[in-house]
Design an enzyme around this catalytic site. Structure first.
Site, PDB file in Angstrom:
ATOM      1  N   ASP A   1       0.646  -1.406   0.136  1.00 58.87           N
ATOM      2  CA  ASP A   1       0.193  -0.061   0.164  1.00 58.87           C
ATOM      3  C   ASP A   1       1.002   1.166   0.021  1.00 58.87           C
ATOM      4  O   ASP A   1       1.363   1.585   0.892  1.00 58.87           O
ATOM      5  CB  ASP A   1      -1.033  -0.006   1.132  1.00 58.87           C
ATOM      6  CG  ASP A   1      -1.699   1.216   1.506  1.00 58.87           C
ATOM      7  OD1 ASP A   1      -2.043   1.992   0.298  1.00 58.87           O
ATOM      8  OD2 ASP A   1      -2.455   1.285   2.374  1.00 58.87           O
TER       9      ASP A   1
ATOM     10  N   GLU B   1      31.430   9.238   6.831  1.00 62.59           N
ATOM     11  CA  GLU B   1      31.653   9.347   8.421  1.00 62.59           C
ATOM     12  C   GLU B   1      30.347   9.666   9.149  1.00 62.59           C
ATOM     13  O   GLU B   1      30.023  10.810   9.004  1.00 62.59           O
ATOM     14  CB  GLU B   1      32.723  10.317   8.680  1.00 62.59           C
ATOM     15  CG  GLU B   1      34.214   9.925   8.108  1.00 62.59           C
ATOM     16  CD  GLU B   1      35.222  10.933   8.450  1.00 62.59           C
ATOM     17  OE1 GLU B   1      34.963  12.065   9.185  1.00 62.59           O
ATOM     18  OE2 GLU B   1      36.348  10.888   7.980  1.00 62.59           O
TER      19      GLU B   1
ATOM     20  N   GLU C   1      31.478   6.977  16.302  1.00 59.74           N
ATOM     21  CA  GLU C   1      31.773   7.117  15.033  1.00 59.74           C
ATOM     22  C   GLU C   1      32.318   5.614  14.370  1.00 59.74           C
ATOM     23  O   GLU C   1      33.139   4.995  15.058  1.00 59.74           O
ATOM     24  CB  GLU C   1      32.727   8.036  14.387  1.00 59.74           C
ATOM     25  CG  GLU C   1      32.870   8.300  12.936  1.00 59.74           C
ATOM     26  CD  GLU C   1      33.692   9.406  12.424  1.00 59.74           C
ATOM     27  OE1 GLU C   1      33.398  10.686  12.994  1.00 59.74           O
ATOM     28  OE2 GLU C   1      34.755   9.495  11.950  1.00 59.74           O
TER      29      GLU C   1
END
Length: 470
Positions: A51, A129, A220
């Site tokens: 949908d 990054e 990170e």
């Protein structure tokens, strides 16, 4: 992999469920799951219905039926679900079988195709990054009579005086001093390593993982560069894996650009280079070791940057990150080594194949397919029209005098201003039918009505501190 190889993998790994995923228009990953026994070679042609009217910014109720078409080269075994294979899908119209213009992945595919048609390059590599926070607790709410948020981290400096806790006792990361600490100050080493290994298991090449500058659990994990479409696909896996590993550890991860006041926010720094016939095109003898083409590519990004922000920094929260003093760029300049510029030319390696530049403005709230496609179109426009990036910035932006700072073009200071810039400057995105007027108009409409206006009409908690006793 080919469809036949995907089916062979399902038999080899005893796969019982196939998860079909795609990204909606604003940038949230969606999925539904089918029994593995239903998947056949023809499924990769016929697709599966869903949908489309229930997806934000897509179809009306009277034209809701759409198709997801699984892409075999995106298949990987889900590390969190039992006997489950995952595939990213393209979106098609079930009647015309045309690719849907507002499918973000389709925009990225068209951007790469247009680039090849120009003969400028055949590969656009992006090395992202992506920064994020891992918190131990988060609570927030908004209704007619209250509005609040609360986040907590055992390593946050605000917990230095907390009684009754032995976790990480005495080792708290001070504001803006979170870059590269070792355990026990870094409480997230094990979780990040698990994320890194899960990414590699799922086919995403990783270069490094580390704690980031902010207190309170900023992290990170750097992915190796790859072509635009593959990088965008990888970023979907990245967010999925980071969030689910965090949950495994009893924590919660967020890619919100600025969850903590008075500390560094989270960006999505994009390292970029163009290649042709296996040779890098950005290595040369101009400023910072760039080629003339590389300089023009930077010129295109800097010229169109205010409009790019509508896709690269697409939330109202994004602009709370883009302020002075927190390593986020606030002026549209470029520089060799200098991280206070919007575009930085790294000096890590003298080899031509490593020559690139880094666009530091985007953040991970962006839809990666749309954001990177827009950046590529700006680079191509800069190259085609030989747009001069101007003079480099050799000084620290934050140390400039007011009169010097006033001469530098600055980033938009709000999502509203970025959307206006996109209204005024989007012709470069329409080239090659990569973006369409409908895509641009829908994006501006959705962001204006669902985010800008929604925030504007609600009282902010800090307004009570400023004005309650007025």
């Amino acid at each position: 992999m080919t469809p036949r190889e995907v089916l062979a993998l399902c038999r080899e790994r005893e796969i019982q469920a196939v998860d079909l995923r795609f990204m909606d228009f604003p940038g949230t990953q969606k999925h539904f799951t089918i029994p593995a026994k239903i998947l056949a070679e023809k499924s990769f042609e016929d697709g599966f219905g869903f949908d489309g009217s229930s997806m934000r910014g897509w179809k009306a109720i009277n034209e809701s039926d759409m198709l997801v078409v699984p892409q075999p080269d995106t298949a990987f075994v889900d590390p969190f679900m039992s006997n489950t294979l995952v595939m990213t899908c393209n979106i098609q119209d079930p009647i015309t079988r045309e690719d849907y213009a507002k499918d973000p992945r389709n925009v990225a595919r068209k951007a790469e195709s247009y680039m090849r048609s120009t003969k400028i390059a055949d590969v656009a590599n992006f090395g992202p990054e992506a920064e994020f926070f891992i918190f131990d607790d988060v609570r927030f709410d908004q209704n007619e009579h209250e509005c609040y948020y609360h986040v907590d981290s055992i390593e946050g400096q605000w917990n230095r005086g907390k009684a009754g806790s032995t976790q990480n006792a005495g080792y708290k990361i001070r504001h803006k001093e979170g870059y590269f600490p070792v355990p026990p100050a870094d409480t997230l080493q094990e979780a990040r390593t698990e994320m890194m290994l899960a990414l590699m298991e799922c086919g995403v090449d990783v270069e490094a993982q580390h704690h980031e500058v902010a207190t309170g659990g900023q992290c990170e994990i750097d992915m190796k560069y790859a072509p635009l479409l593959k990088t965008a696909d990888n970023l979907l896996r990245y967010k999925y894996i980071v969030k689910n590993v965090a949950v495994r550890h009893g924590k919660t991860a967020t890619f919100m650009p600025k969850p903590l006041w008075n500390d560094n926010g989270s960006g999505l720094h994009l390292h970029m280079s163009l290649w042709k016939d296996g040779k890098p095109l950005f290595a040369g003898s101009r400023y910072g070791g760039l080629s003339e083409m590389g300089m023009y590519a930077m010129g295109g990004i800097l010229k169109h940057a205010p409009a790019l922000f509508a896709f690269c920094c697409p939330t109202t929260n994004s602009y709370k990150r883009l302020i002075a003093g927190f390593e986020a760029p606030i002026n549209l300049t470029y520089s060799y080594r200098n991280r206070s510029a919007a575009i930085r030319i790294p000096v890590h390696s003298p080899h031509p194949e490593n020559k690139r530049f880094e666009f530091r403005c985007p953040d991970s709230s962006s839809n990666p397919y749309l954001a990177m496609s827009a950046v590529l179109m700006a680079m191509l426009d800069g190259i085609q029209n030989k747009i001069d990036p101007g003079h480099p910035l050799e000084k620290d932006i934050y140390d400039l005098k007011p009169d010097e700072l006033a001469e530098l073009p600055s980033v938009p200071d709000s999502l509203e201003h970025a959307l206006q810039a996109l209204r005024d400057d989007h012709k470069f995105l329409l080239t090659g039918d990569v973006f369409t007027e409908d895509v641009i108009d829908t994006w501006i409409w959705y962001k204006t009505n669902q985010e800008v206006a929604a925030l504007r009409e609600r009282p902010h908690p800090y307004e009570f501190a400023m004005y309650y006793d007025i």
